[in-house]
Each structure stands twice: as structure tokens, then as C-alpha cells.
Design a protein around this motif. Structure first.
Motif, PDB file in Angstrom:
ATOM      1  N   GLU A  29     -60.086   6.152  43.876  1.00 48.37           N
ATOM      2  CA  GLU A  29     -60.359   5.806  42.478  1.00 48.37           C
ATOM      3  C   GLU A  29     -60.483   4.300  42.284  1.00 48.37           C
ATOM      4  OE1 GLU A  29     -57.479   7.508  39.892  1.00 48.37           O
ATOM      5  OE2 GLU A  29     -57.805   9.533  40.621  1.00 48.37           O
ATOM      6  N   THR A  30     -59.670   3.547  42.970  1.00 47.47           N
ATOM      7  CA  THR A  30     -59.651   2.089  42.798  1.00 47.47           C
ATOM      8  C   THR A  30     -60.398   1.353  43.904  1.00 47.47           C
ATOM      9  OG1 THR A  30     -57.554   1.927  43.978  1.00 47.47           O
ATOM     10  CG2 THR A  30     -57.451   2.134  41.579  1.00 47.47           C
ATOM     11  N   GLU A  31     -61.096   2.094  44.748  1.00 50.30           N
ATOM     12  CA  GLU A  31     -61.741   1.490  45.917  1.00 50.30           C
ATOM     13  C   GLU A  31     -62.765   0.420  45.546  1.00 50.30           C
ATOM     14  OE1 GLU A  31     -64.930   2.472  49.396  1.00 50.30           O
ATOM     15  OE2 GLU A  31     -64.362   4.046  47.983  1.00 50.30           O
ATOM     16  N   SER A  32     -63.645   0.705  44.584  1.00 42.77           N
ATOM     17  CA  SER A  32     -64.693  -0.262  44.256  1.00 42.77           C
ATOM     18  C   SER A  32     -64.105  -1.557  43.692  1.00 42.77           C
ATOM     19  CB  SER A  32     -65.706   0.332  43.277  1.00 42.77           C
ATOM     20  OG  SER A  32     -65.069   0.667  42.062  1.00 42.77           O
ATOM     21  N   GLU A  33     -63.084  -1.418  42.849  1.00 43.38           N
ATOM     22  CA  GLU A  33     -62.417  -2.610  42.306  1.00 43.38           C
ATOM     23  C   GLU A  33     -61.724  -3.401  43.416  1.00 43.38           C
ATOM     24  OE1 GLU A  33     -58.529  -3.531  39.618  1.00 43.38           O
ATOM     25  OE2 GLU A  33     -59.741  -1.800  39.035  1.00 43.38           O
ATOM     26  N   MET A  34     -61.055  -2.687  44.301  1.00 45.42           N
ATOM     27  CA  MET A  34     -60.350  -3.333  45.404  1.00 45.42           C
ATOM     28  C   MET A  34     -61.321  -4.010  46.366  1.00 45.42           C
ATOM     29  SD  MET A  34     -57.080  -3.062  45.189  1.00 45.42           S
ATOM     30  CE  MET A  34     -55.928  -2.202  44.180  1.00 45.42           C
ATOM     31  N   ARG A  35     -62.448  -3.377  46.636  1.00 38.54           N
ATOM     32  CA  ARG A  35     -63.451  -3.988  47.522  1.00 38.54           C
ATOM     33  C   ARG A  35     -63.936  -5.311  46.948  1.00 38.54           C
ATOM     34  NH1 ARG A  35     -67.784  -0.325  50.696  1.00 38.54           N
ATOM     35  NH2 ARG A  35     -66.344   1.208  51.526  1.00 38.54           N
ATOM     36  N   HIS A  36     -64.163  -5.329  45.635  1.00 40.37           N
ATOM     37  CA  HIS A  36     -64.602  -6.566  44.977  1.00 40.37           C
ATOM     38  C   HIS A  36     -63.533  -7.647  45.137  1.00 40.37           C
ATOM     39  CE1 HIS A  36     -66.646  -9.156  42.151  1.00 40.37           C
ATOM     40  NE2 HIS A  36     -65.531  -9.245  41.429  1.00 40.37           N
ATOM     41  N   GLU A  37     -62.279  -7.291  44.945  1.00 38.66           N
ATOM     42  CA  GLU A  37     -61.189  -8.260  45.095  1.00 38.66           C
ATOM     43  C   GLU A  37     -61.037  -8.702  46.547  1.00 38.66           C
ATOM     44  OE1 GLU A  37     -57.513  -7.146  43.296  1.00 38.66           O
ATOM     45  OE2 GLU A  37     -58.498  -6.514  41.444  1.00 38.66           O
ATOM     46  N   ILE A  38     -61.259  -7.795  47.495  1.00 39.79           N
ATOM     47  CA  ILE A  38     -61.186  -8.149  48.917  1.00 39.79           C
ATOM     48  C   ILE A  38     -62.264  -9.175  49.238  1.00 39.79           C
ATOM     49  CG2 ILE A  38     -61.581  -7.254  51.255  1.00 39.79           C
ATOM     50  CD1 ILE A  38     -60.160  -4.668  50.330  1.00 39.79           C
ATOM     51  N   ASP A  39     -63.446  -8.990  48.666  1.00 39.57           N
ATOM     52  CA  ASP A  39     -64.530  -9.943  48.905  1.00 39.57           C
ATOM     53  C   ASP A  39     -64.194 -11.325  48.352  1.00 39.57           C
ATOM     54  OD1 ASP A  39     -66.009  -7.994  50.154  1.00 39.57           O
ATOM     55  OD2 ASP A  39     -67.190  -7.509  48.371  1.00 39.57           O
ATOM     56  N   LEU A  40     -63.443 -11.378  47.253  1.00 39.97           N
ATOM     57  CA  LEU A  40     -63.101 -12.650  46.627  1.00 39.97           C
ATOM     58  C   LEU A  40     -61.896 -13.334  47.279  1.00 39.97           C
ATOM     59  CD1 LEU A  40     -63.503 -11.702  42.866  1.00 39.97           C
ATOM     60  CD2 LEU A  40     -65.118 -12.916  44.304  1.00 39.97           C
ATOM     61  N   ASP A  41     -61.114 -12.594  48.045  1.00 41.50           N
ATOM     62  CA  ASP A  41     -59.919 -13.166  48.672  1.00 41.50           C
ATOM     63  C   ASP A  41     -60.286 -14.202  49.724  1.00 41.50           C
ATOM     64  OD1 ASP A  41     -58.123 -11.751  47.211  1.00 41.50           O
ATOM     65  OD2 ASP A  41     -57.717 -10.235  48.738  1.00 41.50           O
ATOM     66  N   ASP A  42     -59.459 -15.246  49.814  1.00 43.45           N
ATOM     67  CA  ASP A  42     -59.568 -16.215  50.889  1.00 43.45           C
ATOM     68  C   ASP A  42     -58.189 -16.377  51.517  1.00 43.45           C
ATOM     69  OD1 ASP A  42     -58.219 -17.649  48.977  1.00 43.45           O
ATOM     70  OD2 ASP A  42     -59.654 -19.275  48.828  1.00 43.45           O
ATOM     71  N   GLU A  43     -58.008 -17.396  52.345  1.00 45.20           N
ATOM     72  CA  GLU A  43     -56.733 -17.560  53.053  1.00 45.20           C
ATOM     73  C   GLU A  43     -55.548 -17.717  52.109  1.00 45.20           C
ATOM     74  OE1 GLU A  43     -57.374 -20.956  55.460  1.00 45.20           O
ATOM     75  OE2 GLU A  43     -58.747 -19.934  56.810  1.00 45.20           O
ATOM     76  N   LYS A  44     -55.734 -18.443  51.003  1.00 41.65           N
ATOM     77  CA  LYS A  44     -54.627 -18.712  50.091  1.00 41.65           C
ATOM     78  C   LYS A  44     -54.298 -17.525  49.196  1.00 41.65           C
ATOM     79  CE  LYS A  44     -55.250 -23.676  49.841  1.00 41.65           C
ATOM     80  NZ  LYS A  44     -55.525 -24.816  48.987  1.00 41.65           N
TER      81      LYS A  44
END
Length: 89
Positions: A29-44
Motif C-alpha cells: 500500500e505504501t510502496e509508491s510513496e516509500m519508493r519516492h522517499e528512497i529516491d530522495l534519500d542521501d547519506e545524511k
């Protein structure tokens, strides 16, 4: 607690994507939202933070500022002391 749960979910999705496995049903259910956040994540931002880390997050980048204050109507001795302390910083 919410951040840790969210981090764990993102970690599971990331592992599934890396290994080519199907996404677990509880995360679909939350996969698409999480994928978007994963793409935005960096080291910090990849690891979850807590309020203790946030206070000193940029400590090495900028010098902290020290503020010297006195009472509303300081005595002459207190005002002189505050001026001397300001010179130290």
C-alpha cells in the motif's frame, strides 16, 4: 518510534528491490510513496535521526554563536561584566 518504523519499511523495500524479490504484502500500500522517499534519500537522510543528533548536525560546518544576556535593568557592574564576556567570544 514512527521514524524507526518508517526506516525499517524503507529498508525492507530497498532490499527487495535490490534482490529482485517481490514486495511484501504489508508494504504494498505504501510502496509508491516509500519508493519516492528512497529516491530522495542521501547519506545524511538515509538513517533515522533523533533530537540529540539534530542539535549538533551542522556543528562542524559553522561556528556556534554565543549570546550574552543580562537582566532587563542591569547594574553597572553587571553591564561591565557582560561587555567583558562579549569580548571573549
Amino acid at each position: 518510534a514512527k521514524e524507526k518504523v518508517k526506516h525499517d519499511r524503507k529498508k525492507k523495500i530497498k532490499e527487495c528491490l535490490a534482490e529482485g524479490k517481490p514486495i511484501p504484502t504489508e508494504l504494498r500500500e505504501t510502496e509508491s510513496e516509500m519508493r519516492h522517499e528512497i529516491d530522495l534519500d542521501d547519506e545524511k537522510t538515509e538513517a533515522p535521526t533523533n533530537f540529540i543528533d539534530d542539535e549538533y548536525a551542522h556543528g562542524s560546518e559553522t561556528e556556534p554563536k554565543v549570546i550574552v544576556t543580562t537582566s532587563r535593568d542591569p547594574s553597572s557592574r553587571l553591564a561591565q561584566f557582560a561587555k567583558e564576556v562579549r569580548l571573549l567570544f
